[in-house]
Design an enzyme around this catalytic site. Sequence first.
Site, short mmCIF file in Angstrom:
data_model
loop_
_atom_site.label_atom_id
_atom_site.label_comp_id
_atom_site.label_asym_id
_atom_site.label_seq_id
_atom_site.Cartn_x
_atom_site.Cartn_y
_atom_site.Cartn_z
N HIS A 167 -0.12 0.81 -12.43
CA HIS A 167 -0.85 1.05 -11.19
C HIS A 167 -2.02 0.09 -11.09
O HIS A 167 -2.66 -0.24 -12.10
CB HIS A 167 -1.36 2.50 -11.14
CG HIS A 167 -1.80 2.96 -9.79
ND1 HIS A 167 -3.04 2.67 -9.27
CD2 HIS A 167 -1.14 3.66 -8.83
CE1 HIS A 167 -3.14 3.19 -8.06
NE2 HIS A 167 -2.01 3.80 -7.76
N HIS B 275 0.83 -1.20 0.00
CA HIS B 275 0.00 0.00 0.00
C HIS B 275 0.87 1.26 0.00
O HIS B 275 1.10 1.87 -1.04
CB HIS B 275 -0.92 -0.03 1.22
CG HIS B 275 -1.96 1.05 1.25
ND1 HIS B 275 -2.20 1.91 0.20
CD2 HIS B 275 -2.84 1.41 2.23
CE1 HIS B 275 -3.18 2.74 0.52
NE2 HIS B 275 -3.57 2.47 1.75
N ASP C 107 4.25 7.13 -7.52
CA ASP C 107 5.24 6.63 -6.56
C ASP C 107 6.66 6.71 -7.11
O ASP C 107 7.62 6.94 -6.37
CB ASP C 107 4.91 5.19 -6.14
CG ASP C 107 3.57 5.08 -5.46
OD1 ASP C 107 3.36 5.83 -4.49
OD2 ASP C 107 2.72 4.29 -5.89
#
Length: 431
Positions: A307, A266, A365
């Site tokens: 993703h 996560h 990210d």
Amino acid sequence: MADPFAKLILPDQKEAIQLPIKEGSLGPKVIDISSLSNHGIFTYDPGFRSTASCDSNITFIDGDLGILLHQGYSIEDLADHSDYLEVCYLLLQGELPNAQQRAIFEHKIKNHTLVHEQLSKFFNGFRRDAHPMAVMCGVVGALSAFYHDSLDIKNPEHREICALRLIAKMPTLAAMCHKYSIGQPFVYPRNSMTYSENLLHMMFSVPSNDDLPNPVLVKAIDKILILHADHEQNASTSTVRLAGSSGANPFACIAAGITALWGPAHGGANEAVLKMLHEIGDVKHIGKYIERSKDKNDTFRLMGFGHRVYKNFDPRAKVMRQTCHEVLSELNKQDDPLFKIALKLEEIALQDDYFIQKKLYPNVDFYSGIILNAIGIPTNMFTVIFSLARTVGWIAHWTEMISAPGLSISRPRQLYTGEKNRPFIAMQYRD
């Protein structure tokens, strides 16, 4: 006009079960299965991939089209034209503030940035090498021990002050986690600074060198906070709602969200990006690792590409890409070996047919990890910054749930696959 129905026909029942079909303002239609338990049956959906656990007006995501909206506003517009505190107001209140509302909200936040002095002594109970997320879980949950005046979750004023306290104190606590881990004195917040400026000040200022944070880095941090403020019913947000459904106080619920976010699947993705870059080690090794990433039998995976939600592109990544290059340019880090690897990977991913066909574009990210590392934030603090940003989303969802009529404790069902009823056998007769 009555809601349309779906019909469920079971082998052992003569009549079909009618299930209402509901439609939100955006997104796919939803079959309301809440009445199934009345018929002695329930659904099986591991991971809740096909189940809406609530209705919400806060955030909408369309992963196929790469859309992320907060209260109807696109994440691109908010990142370009707003700042983090304004996004906080939007998520909590449902509308963007006017000038007066903004000033009042910011004043309230700044009025709560300090933490109780006694709380600073909590840190001494942790080892210096404790992971900052372990410390955050403890100190955020402990906030409920200091604010008995606002723990009535049925009181709207109490809910509001809890939200303000959490948003205001998270940068202070995050910075304290960092300072404690490196053996430096805690730095008090300055209410003359902006939210993101204050965060960097508390993290990097020392009594012997009290320079103001670089405005380019402040802007970058603010965008990171905006882009991570909320992301619909993810694992940590669902955890906050699940804990909140029991009537737990909001500080405990946010601490529960932090523990869920800590999981590497996560909140640890940007940390994994940095580990991958270190593993590659040099630009000359990139070709080998690219080939390994295309081999289904190889355990190596390129982190920060593609993703789980966004099947096309991550709308946040476009904003982060520009910010990433601004930060690297400002800090003259384009020639840093680690960042050379990152930039080369980005170039390949945007041109290589394999990545283009599979839509494995660099995600938020990938860029946020590079930015945080360039600024000087340690890798073990990445998820702490994430939890700081996501606090407003958690508290907005908690408030929405607590305020809604008919709240009941969440209680998922299970498909039991264990032993059937067995007689007890006394010890002397067991084989």
